[in-house]
Scaffold this motif. Structure first.
Motif, PDB file in Angstrom:
ATOM      1  N   GLY A 130       0.833  -1.201   0.000  1.00  0.00           N
ATOM      2  CA  GLY A 130       0.000   0.000   0.000  1.00  0.00           C
ATOM      3  C   GLY A 130       0.865   1.247   0.000  1.00  0.00           C
ATOM      4  N   GLY A 131       0.369   2.298   0.635  1.00  0.00           N
ATOM      5  CA  GLY A 131       1.135   3.526   0.705  1.00  0.00           C
ATOM      6  C   GLY A 131       0.975   4.385  -0.538  1.00  0.00           C
ATOM      7  N   PRO A 132       1.860   5.373  -0.713  1.00  0.00           N
ATOM      8  CA  PRO A 132       1.731   6.314  -1.828  1.00  0.00           C
ATOM      9  C   PRO A 132       2.004   5.720  -3.195  1.00  0.00           C
ATOM     10  CG  PRO A 132       3.769   6.708  -0.623  1.00  0.00           C
ATOM     11  CD  PRO A 132       2.979   5.706   0.181  1.00  0.00           C
ATOM     12  N   GLY A 133       2.609   4.541  -3.260  1.00  0.00           N
ATOM     13  CA  GLY A 133       2.765   3.856  -4.537  1.00  0.00           C
ATOM     14  C   GLY A 133       4.124   3.968  -5.197  1.00  0.00           C
ATOM     15  N   VAL A 134       5.036   4.772  -4.628  1.00  0.00           N
ATOM     16  CA  VAL A 134       6.339   4.975  -5.258  1.00  0.00           C
ATOM     17  C   VAL A 134       7.161   3.687  -5.267  1.00  0.00           C
ATOM     18  CG1 VAL A 134       8.520   6.234  -5.136  1.00  0.00           C
ATOM     19  CG2 VAL A 134       6.368   7.427  -4.668  1.00  0.00           C
ATOM     20  N   GLU A 135       7.285   3.039  -4.097  1.00  0.00           N
ATOM     21  CA  GLU A 135       8.098   1.820  -4.013  1.00  0.00           C
ATOM     22  C   GLU A 135       7.468   0.690  -4.829  1.00  0.00           C
ATOM     23  OE1 GLU A 135      11.091   1.891  -2.681  1.00  0.00           O
ATOM     24  OE2 GLU A 135      10.689   3.982  -2.211  1.00  0.00           O
ATOM     25  N   LYS A 136       6.142   0.630  -4.813  1.00  0.00           N
ATOM     26  CA  LYS A 136       5.438  -0.384  -5.605  1.00  0.00           C
ATOM     27  C   LYS A 136       5.743  -0.207  -7.096  1.00  0.00           C
ATOM     28  CE  LYS A 136       0.777  -2.130  -6.571  1.00  0.00           C
ATOM     29  NZ  LYS A 136      -0.651  -2.045  -6.212  1.00  0.00           N
ATOM     30  N   THR A 137       5.700   1.035  -7.554  1.00  0.00           N
ATOM     31  CA  THR A 137       5.985   1.322  -8.959  1.00  0.00           C
ATOM     32  C   THR A 137       7.420   0.963  -9.317  1.00  0.00           C
ATOM     33  OG1 THR A 137       4.350   3.096  -8.994  1.00  0.00           O
ATOM     34  CG2 THR A 137       6.024   3.131 -10.716  1.00  0.00           C
ATOM     35  N   LYS A 138       8.364   1.263  -8.425  1.00  0.00           N
ATOM     36  CA  LYS A 138       9.765   0.922  -8.671  1.00  0.00           C
ATOM     37  C   LYS A 138       9.932  -0.592  -8.863  1.00  0.00           C
ATOM     38  CE  LYS A 138      12.097   4.676  -6.153  1.00  0.00           C
ATOM     39  NZ  LYS A 138      12.979   4.973  -4.995  1.00  0.00           N
ATOM     40  N   ILE A 139       9.282  -1.372  -7.998  1.00  0.00           N
ATOM     41  CA  ILE A 139       9.382  -2.829  -8.107  1.00  0.00           C
ATOM     42  C   ILE A 139       8.767  -3.309  -9.418  1.00  0.00           C
ATOM     43  CG2 ILE A 139       8.634  -5.024  -7.094  1.00  0.00           C
ATOM     44  CD1 ILE A 139       8.777  -3.697  -4.351  1.00  0.00           C
ATOM     45  N   GLU A 140       7.627  -2.738  -9.796  1.00  0.00           N
ATOM     46  CA  GLU A 140       6.986  -3.123 -11.053  1.00  0.00           C
ATOM     47  C   GLU A 140       7.876  -2.796 -12.256  1.00  0.00           C
ATOM     48  OE1 GLU A 140       2.326  -2.581  -9.630  1.00  0.00           O
ATOM     49  OE2 GLU A 140       3.399  -0.913 -10.551  1.00  0.00           O
TER      50      GLU A 140
END
Length: 295
Positions: free
Chosen positions: A184-194
């Motif tokens: 979850g969260g603001p999405g920055v780390e998720k986007t980096k992983i993607e």
């Protein structure tokens, strides 16, 4: 912008705290954010109250009545989160880091900002386990860690383990698997992983432990803690679907959660007093945050 905000909070806490211990400073940082969030909600409700008094527009009352239970629930969650951080007790969101710690035997090393990494042998399979550096309340740069790992290793999958919002009717502590980055969260780390996964053609798998928003913020409930064994086994099962190296990422706030299996052996001792309080209340929680999706 997020980094600047974190730096601002860090400077404030360091300037005013009477400790130089890194883990305590991390806990105080998160606790202060909880206090600030609670105060912000107070200002919002005061704003509506004063607006109604000045304008005599009582139609606004209906809007406030609809949203008040949500704000109240959020404020209580923030308050309980601050209490847990100051007490160095794991919160519900720490279940991901707990699962990761249960898989770490060797002393890990920091691979990116506030993220530790350990190369483990799990049932004859090479596994890279990552989590936020504990036991202080941290999150860290997961995306940078996965980027480094993918450049240096031939990863066949990235498996993220995290808390996830439950629907009404779902049991707290239910373990489920899926695809994508569980974060979850603001999405920055998720986007980096993607982005890393896309670049290196790495499948994204996930394991989640269901809980409500308030349960994720307050000290970890017994049902969530008891789910870690099933979550560990489910994570191993997903990892075994691949022949080569996989990365397992314990996502979430690692407050109260150390970095190795030995460090978290007695983590439940911090939670017993909270479990007693929950048992004494003996009432079914109603999450009004679910109304936000309706409204």
């Amino acid at each position: 912008l997020l980094d600047t905000s974190d730096d601002k909070f860090n400077r404030f806490v360091r300037d005013h705290a009477d400790t130089e211990d890194e883990d305590q400073l991390a806990d105080l940082n998160m606790a202060f954010k909880g206090v600030m969030g609670t105060h912000q909600m107070y200002k919002v409700i005061r704003h509506f109250r004063q607006l109604i008094k000045k304008t005599k527009n009582y139609q606004i009352v209906g809007i406030v009545q609809m949203t008040l239970p949500i704000y109240e629930e959020m404020a209580k969650s923030q308050k309980e989160a601050s209490r847990a951080f100051l007490d160095q007790a794991p919160i519900g969101d720490a279940i991901g880091p707990l699962v990761a710690a249960k898989l770490i035997e060797d002393e890990p090393e920091e691979i990116s900002e506030d993220i530790i990494h350990s190369e483990e042998e799990v049932e004859d399979q090479k596994v890279h386990v990552l989590k936020s550096r504990g036991p202080g309340a941290r999150l860290g740069k997961y995306g940078d860690a996965i980027d480094t790992l993918a450049d240096e290793n031939d990863l066949e999958a990235v498996i993220t383990v995290d808390a996830a919002s439950k629907f009404e009717g779902e049991e707290t502590g239910t373990v489920a698997e899926g695809v994508g980055v569980m974060m979850g969260g603001p999405g920055v780390e998720k986007t980096k992983i993607e982005e890393v996964a896309t670049e290196h053609d790495i499948p994204l798998e996930g394991v989640v432990i269901k809980q409500s928003g308030p349960e994720a913020s307050k000290a970890m409930k017994r049902e969530i803690y008891d789910s870690y064994e099933e979550a560990v086994e489910k994570t191993k099962e997903v990892a075994s679907e691949f022949d080569g190296e996989v990365a397992i990422v314990g996502v979430g706030n690692t407050c109260g959660i150390g970095n190795t299996r030995e460090d978290v052996r007695n983590v439940h001792s911090k939670l017993r007093k909270y479990w007693k309080e929950y048992d004494e209340k003996d009432e079914e929680e109603v999450s009004y945050m679910g109304l936000l999706s309706v409204m």
